[in-house]
Motif scaffolding. Structure first.
Motif, PDB file in Angstrom:
ATOM      1  N   GLY A   1      47.148  42.839  39.047  1.00  0.00           N
ATOM      2  CA  GLY A   1      46.668  43.296  40.337  1.00  0.00           C
ATOM      3  C   GLY A   1      46.611  44.798  40.507  1.00  0.00           C
ATOM      4  N   SER A   2      46.229  45.210  41.704  1.00  0.00           N
ATOM      5  CA  SER A   2      46.009  46.621  42.005  1.00  0.00           C
ATOM      6  C   SER A   2      47.296  47.438  41.957  1.00  0.00           C
ATOM      7  CB  SER A   2      45.367  46.762  43.394  1.00  0.00           C
ATOM      8  OG  SER A   2      46.178  46.150  44.394  1.00  0.00           O
ATOM      9  N   ASP A   3      48.454  46.787  42.084  1.00  0.00           N
ATOM     10  CA  ASP A   3      49.724  47.511  42.096  1.00  0.00           C
ATOM     11  C   ASP A   3      50.444  47.475  40.747  1.00  0.00           C
ATOM     12  OD1 ASP A   3      49.573  48.298  44.793  1.00  0.00           O
ATOM     13  OD2 ASP A   3      50.254  46.328  45.444  1.00  0.00           O
ATOM     14  N   VAL A   4      49.756  47.021  39.695  1.00  0.00           N
ATOM     15  CA  VAL A   4      50.340  46.959  38.356  1.00  0.00           C
ATOM     16  C   VAL A   4      49.596  47.938  37.444  1.00  0.00           C
ATOM     17  CG1 VAL A   4      50.812  45.506  36.343  1.00  0.00           C
ATOM     18  CG2 VAL A   4      51.000  44.544  38.650  1.00  0.00           C
ATOM     19  N   LYS A   5      50.340  48.800  36.756  1.00  0.00           N
ATOM     20  CA  LYS A   5      49.725  49.746  35.826  1.00  0.00           C
ATOM     21  C   LYS A   5      49.305  49.016  34.558  1.00  0.00           C
ATOM     22  CE  LYS A   5      52.487  53.644  37.502  1.00  0.00           C
ATOM     23  NZ  LYS A   5      53.503  54.672  37.150  1.00  0.00           N
ATOM     24  N   GLU A   6      48.265  49.561  33.917  1.00  0.00           N
ATOM     25  CA  GLU A   6      47.719  48.907  32.727  1.00  0.00           C
ATOM     26  C   GLU A   6      48.770  48.774  31.625  1.00  0.00           C
ATOM     27  OE1 GLU A   6      43.987  49.332  29.553  1.00  0.00           O
ATOM     28  OE2 GLU A   6      44.230  50.770  31.201  1.00  0.00           O
ATOM     29  N   GLU A   7      49.576  49.829  31.435  1.00  0.00           N
ATOM     30  CA  GLU A   7      50.584  49.774  30.372  1.00  0.00           C
ATOM     31  C   GLU A   7      51.656  48.723  30.671  1.00  0.00           C
ATOM     32  OE1 GLU A   7      51.342  53.668  32.763  1.00  0.00           O
ATOM     33  OE2 GLU A   7      49.641  52.438  32.075  1.00  0.00           O
ATOM     34  N   GLU A   8      51.961  48.517  31.964  1.00  0.00           N
ATOM     35  CA  GLU A   8      52.913  47.467  32.338  1.00  0.00           C
ATOM     36  C   GLU A   8      52.342  46.093  32.024  1.00  0.00           C
ATOM     37  OE1 GLU A   8      55.016  49.779  36.150  1.00  0.00           O
ATOM     38  OE2 GLU A   8      53.368  48.360  36.462  1.00  0.00           O
ATOM     39  N   ALA A   9      51.055  45.924  32.332  1.00  0.00           N
ATOM     40  CA  ALA A   9      50.409  44.644  32.061  1.00  0.00           C
ATOM     41  C   ALA A   9      50.333  44.372  30.562  1.00  0.00           C
ATOM     42  CB  ALA A   9      49.010  44.638  32.675  1.00  0.00           C
ATOM     43  N   GLU A  10      50.035  45.419  29.781  1.00  0.00           N
ATOM     44  CA  GLU A  10      49.973  45.257  28.325  1.00  0.00           C
ATOM     45  C   GLU A  10      51.347  44.866  27.770  1.00  0.00           C
ATOM     46  OE1 GLU A  10      47.581  45.147  26.323  1.00  0.00           O
ATOM     47  OE2 GLU A  10      45.853  46.128  27.271  1.00  0.00           O
ATOM     48  N   SER A  11      52.395  45.469  28.307  1.00  0.00           N
ATOM     49  CA  SER A  11      53.748  45.137  27.877  1.00  0.00           C
ATOM     50  C   SER A  11      54.082  43.681  28.195  1.00  0.00           C
ATOM     51  CB  SER A  11      54.754  46.070  28.546  1.00  0.00           C
ATOM     52  OG  SER A  11      56.085  45.699  28.222  1.00  0.00           O
ATOM     53  N   PHE A  12      53.690  43.224  29.368  1.00  0.00           N
ATOM     54  CA  PHE A  12      53.933  41.840  29.751  1.00  0.00           C
ATOM     55  C   PHE A  12      53.152  40.886  28.849  1.00  0.00           C
ATOM     56  CE2 PHE A  12      52.582  38.194  32.516  1.00  0.00           C
ATOM     57  CZ  PHE A  12      53.779  37.507  32.438  1.00  0.00           C
ATOM     58  N   ARG A  13      51.901  41.249  28.552  1.00  0.00           N
ATOM     59  CA  ARG A  13      51.097  40.410  27.664  1.00  0.00           C
ATOM     60  C   ARG A  13      51.774  40.262  26.302  1.00  0.00           C
ATOM     61  NH1 ARG A  13      48.376  40.286  23.382  1.00  0.00           N
ATOM     62  NH2 ARG A  13      46.448  39.080  23.112  1.00  0.00           N
ATOM     63  N   ALA A  14      52.318  41.359  25.790  1.00  0.00           N
ATOM     64  CA  ALA A  14      52.981  41.325  24.477  1.00  0.00           C
ATOM     65  C   ALA A  14      54.194  40.380  24.515  1.00  0.00           C
ATOM     66  CB  ALA A  14      53.407  42.735  24.075  1.00  0.00           C
ATOM     67  N   GLN A  15      54.919  40.406  25.637  1.00  0.00           N
ATOM     68  CA  GLN A  15      56.074  39.517  25.762  1.00  0.00           C
ATOM     69  C   GLN A  15      55.645  38.050  25.732  1.00  0.00           C
ATOM     70  OE1 GLN A  15      58.480  40.524  29.234  1.00  0.00           O
ATOM     71  NE2 GLN A  15      58.034  42.697  28.953  1.00  0.00           N
ATOM     72  N   VAL A  16      54.559  37.757  26.441  1.00  0.00           N
ATOM     73  CA  VAL A  16      54.067  36.380  26.488  1.00  0.00           C
ATOM     74  C   VAL A  16      53.558  35.950  25.117  1.00  0.00           C
ATOM     75  CG1 VAL A  16      52.344  34.833  27.519  1.00  0.00           C
ATOM     76  CG2 VAL A  16      53.491  36.546  28.944  1.00  0.00           C
ATOM     77  N   ALA A  17      52.841  36.856  24.430  1.00  0.00           N
ATOM     78  CA  ALA A  17      52.305  36.537  23.110  1.00  0.00           C
ATOM     79  C   ALA A  17      53.419  36.263  22.107  1.00  0.00           C
ATOM     80  CB  ALA A  17      51.420  37.679  22.620  1.00  0.00           C
ATOM     81  N   GLU A  18      54.490  37.031  22.199  1.00  0.00           N
ATOM     82  CA  GLU A  18      55.626  36.837  21.293  1.00  0.00           C
ATOM     83  C   GLU A  18      56.312  35.496  21.560  1.00  0.00           C
ATOM     84  OE1 GLU A  18      59.826  39.076  20.049  1.00  0.00           O
ATOM     85  OE2 GLU A  18      58.467  39.981  21.529  1.00  0.00           O
ATOM     86  N   ARG A  19      56.346  35.125  22.832  1.00  0.00           N
ATOM     87  CA  ARG A  19      57.041  33.890  23.215  1.00  0.00           C
ATOM     88  C   ARG A  19      56.217  32.648  22.884  1.00  0.00           C
ATOM     89  NH1 ARG A  19      59.919  33.276  29.157  1.00  0.00           N
ATOM     90  NH2 ARG A  19      61.108  31.363  28.724  1.00  0.00           N
ATOM     91  N   TYR A  20      54.873  32.792  22.940  1.00  0.00           N
ATOM     92  CA  TYR A  20      53.991  31.641  22.699  1.00  0.00           C
ATOM     93  C   TYR A  20      52.956  32.012  21.634  1.00  0.00           C
ATOM     94  CZ  TYR A  20      56.126  30.363  27.141  1.00  0.00           C
ATOM     95  OH  TYR A  20      57.032  30.094  28.130  1.00  0.00           O
ATOM     96  N   PRO A  21      53.367  32.127  20.379  1.00  0.00           N
ATOM     97  CA  PRO A  21      52.476  32.593  19.302  1.00  0.00           C
ATOM     98  C   PRO A  21      51.322  31.641  19.018  1.00  0.00           C
ATOM     99  CG  PRO A  21      54.554  31.765  18.405  1.00  0.00           C
ATOM    100  CD  PRO A  21      54.729  31.826  19.886  1.00  0.00           C
ATOM    101  N   ASP A  22      51.413  30.366  19.400  1.00  0.00           N
ATOM    102  CA  ASP A  22      50.352  29.413  19.116  1.00  0.00           C
ATOM    103  C   ASP A  22      49.282  29.377  20.211  1.00  0.00           C
ATOM    104  OD1 ASP A  22      51.628  28.671  16.770  1.00  0.00           O
ATOM    105  OD2 ASP A  22      52.807  27.104  17.781  1.00  0.00           O
ATOM    106  N   CYS A  23      49.456  30.171  21.262  1.00  0.00           N
ATOM    107  CA  CYS A  23      48.492  30.198  22.371  1.00  0.00           C
ATOM    108  C   CYS A  23      47.631  31.461  22.314  1.00  0.00           C
ATOM    109  CB  CYS A  23      49.209  30.143  23.721  1.00  0.00           C
ATOM    110  SG  CYS A  23      49.952  28.563  24.115  1.00  0.00           S
ATOM    111  N   ASP A  24      46.385  31.334  22.759  1.00  0.00           N
ATOM    112  CA  ASP A  24      45.544  32.510  22.950  1.00  0.00           C
ATOM    113  C   ASP A  24      45.940  33.153  24.278  1.00  0.00           C
ATOM    114  OD1 ASP A  24      44.064  32.111  20.627  1.00  0.00           O
ATOM    115  OD2 ASP A  24      42.691  30.731  21.636  1.00  0.00           O
ATOM    116  N   ILE A  25      46.128  34.470  24.255  1.00  0.00           N
ATOM    117  CA  ILE A  25      46.540  35.186  25.474  1.00  0.00           C
ATOM    118  C   ILE A  25      45.410  36.139  25.873  1.00  0.00           C
ATOM    119  CG2 ILE A  25      48.348  36.510  26.595  1.00  0.00           C
ATOM    120  CD1 ILE A  25      49.390  33.979  25.238  1.00  0.00           C
ATOM    121  N   GLU A  26      44.892  35.990  27.079  1.00  0.00           N
ATOM    122  CA  GLU A  26      43.848  36.872  27.595  1.00  0.00           C
ATOM    123  C   GLU A  26      44.421  37.702  28.743  1.00  0.00           C
ATOM    124  OE1 GLU A  26      40.423  34.679  28.764  1.00  0.00           O
ATOM    125  OE2 GLU A  26      39.844  34.141  26.711  1.00  0.00           O
TER     126      GLU A  26
END
Length: 561
Positions: free
Chosen positions: A520-545
């Motif tokens: 959302g509008s109150d989340v910085k891009e680098e914060e979102a990228e960091s969160f995406r990396a956490q999700v990708a690490e936790r669920y390696p068999d899923c595609d993360i967009e």
């Protein structure tokens, strides 16, 4: 001696008084919303619905017929209906007026029948009626009215008073029907709004001195104003609008002080507040002053500043050019080139956030209605969008459960085009629906496919609590971050990324393959990228967009498919 029958003139006064009483109590009714996300808009939605009808009633003047009054009440409320509570209110009016429109005067038995018809119509409009809501309060009033007729009641004042008192009693019992109300210690907000309408109407019946004046809709002008617009002097040149996302206390005193400040720098002021946001509109010569003052209360979003003097000059220029062209045109001339032939299919989506809007546009959505949580578009807004889409068949994506009823109502009021409301409750569901549209299939086949596919989408949304409460056995403190799923609260905590991660984990199934994240509008891009990396690490068999949504209120909107 009180009246024993109600004619059109009295009913008109009663309706206006009910509308004004609801309007005066809308902020209090907003505060009764118990769900801890910032969607405390029941009072606002009901008020905007009834005031749409009140303006049409006020234009009828004193020489009003029952049929004309019923048409104004029913049509005005239907077009102005916003949110579930507003749509239900409009349906109550619709059923009520259907029964009385051919009467000259209303007796107690006729009123009882009209109450019953109102409830029947409203219940039919809701697919899964839930008890403990405005519907329950309305039904209680109708049942009491029927009981009084059977008992032979002939005194209109006693009849109305008893019906309203019983409705108030039913309202007091709503916490026993909905556990969420009991946990928060409040009654149903929609039911309270209905009581406000009934009580105001009864005051008018009793002959109390009331202000029944109704302001015109924002932006509307009288014929005299239109004729004299060249002489208009615009005192304040900038139309300034924005939303404050509150991070400080904004109580009634603060609101009054803020409104007083806006009045000191401009006019045409609208300031609608709930516990988490404030919608502001002001005409001023220095928008910066309004913005600086607002920043003291929180972050700003949905900012819009228009130079009204330039717009006015441009409008006059265009009008002059049109007048000139019309004067020089021959008395009879060939018809203009035919408009473009309508295409077979079109899409309308309700959306909030620059990034989300662009996603829908890239997928072929023809028209975006700005709205969503706390900003529910009305039936009229949806009808306006339908008019602007040049297609024979149009699919409407509400993308919010509180907008589906208004969309369905728009579909009922449209005869020239085929409208299909796909009951999408979230943005990810709306995106999935569009992606699964196949142009070569029929409208019915596409509807079936889209309904099937949105059922496979689990959605989670991370926002913040605006009050202390207990929901789904989870203790929530004001300021906590919450992950809200399709069926309730999934996670609560003090860390956004942690809550978002816990929310995703609760949504995951063994067969899940795709996780989509819109920040959302109150989340910085680098914060979102960091969160995406956490999700990708936790669920390696899923595609993360990961995509920028830019949506207000929700830090993350996530889907699992």
């Amino acid at each position: 001696m009180s009246l024993q029958q109600i004619d059109a003139g009295m009913l008109s006064k009663m309706f206006l008084a009910g509308a004004k009483n609801l309007e005066s109590k809308k902020e209090w009714i907003n505060e009764l919303n118990v769900f801890p996300v910032p969607d405390g808009d029941t009072g606002t939605n009901m008020t905007m619905t009834i005031m749409s009808a009140a303006r049409e009633v006020a234009e009828l003047g004193d020489a009003v017929s029952m049929q004309g009054l019923c048409k104004a009440i029913s049509g005005g409320s239907l077009r102005g209906a916003r949110g579930n509570s507003g749509v239900i209110l409009s349906q109550l009016f619709r059923g009520f007026t259907r029964r009385i429109k051919d009467e000259q005067e209303l007796t107690i038995p006729i009123l009882a029948e009209a109450f019953d018809k109102a409830v029947e119509t409203a219940y039919k409009a809701v697919m899964k009626p839930k008890e403990g809501t405005i519907l329950t309060v309305a039904r209680g009033a109708a049942e009491k009215a029927e009981e009084l007729v059977e008992e032979g009641c002939t005194d209109m004042e006693a009849f109305l008073s008893t019906v309203i008192k019983h409705a108030e009693y039913v309202l007091s019992q709503t916490p026993e029907m909905l556990p969420v109300l009991k946990q928060a210690g409040v009654v149903d907000s929609g039911g309270q709004g209905l009581i406000a309408v009934l009580s105001g109407a009864f005051d008018a019946f009793l002959g109390k001195e009331l202000d029944l004046s109704v302001k015109p809709a924002a932006g509307s002008r009288s014929a005299v104003e239109t004729q004299a617009e060249e002489q208009i002097e615009i005192k304040f040149g900038y139309c300034t609008e924005f939303i404050i996302l509150l991070n400080k206390t904004f109580n009634i005193k603060t609101e009054m002080d803020f409104k007083a400040y806006l009045e000191s720098i401009g006019d045409s002021i609208v300031c609608v507040a709930d516990e988490s946001i404030v919608k502001v509109h002001v005409h001023t010569n220095d928008p910066g002053l309004a913005i600086q003052k607002a920043l003291k209360y929180g972050a700003l979003s949905n900012m819009k500043i228009d130079n009204m003097r330039l717009e006015h000059q441009e409008k006059l220029f265009k009008a002059a050019q049109a007048s000139k062209s019309e004067a020089s045109a021959p008395a009879a001339r060939p018809a203009d080139s035919p408009a473009a032939a309508p295409k077979d299919y079109g899409f309308i989506a309700v959306s909030a956030g620059e990034g989300i809007n662009e996603i829908f546009k890239s997928l072929g959505v023809d028209y975006i209605i700005e709205g969503g949580q706390t900003m529910n578009p009305s039936t009229a807004d949806i009808l306006d969008a339908v008019d602007k889409v040049n297609a024979k068949t149009i699919f409407i994506l509400p993308n919010n459960k509180n907008i589906i009823l208004a969309a369905n109502q728009a579909a009922e009021l449209t005869a020239e085009k085929d409208l299909f409301v796909i009951p999408t409750k979230t943005i990810p569901q709306g995106i999935t629906a569009v992606i699964n549209f196949v142009p070569d299939l029929s409208a019915d086949e596409n509807e079936s496919n889209m309904l099937s596919e949105i059922g496979n989408v689990s959605t989670g949304q991370v926002t913040y609590a605006v009050r202390d409460t207990v929901i789904d056995d989870k203790e929530i403190k004001k300021g906590d971050f919450m992950g809200i799923g399709d069926d309730g609260i999934l996670a609560v905590g003090s860390d956004i990324a942690g809550v978002a991660g816990d929310t995703v984990s609760k949504m995951m199934k063994q067969e899940s393959e795709l996780i989509s994240i819109y920040y959302g509008s109150d989340v910085k891009e680098e914060e979102a990228e960091s969160f995406r990396a956490q999700v990708a690490e936790r669920y390696p068999d899923c595609d993360i967009e990961l995509q920028y949504g830019g949506q207000p209120i929700y830090y993350y909107v996530m889907s699992v498919e």
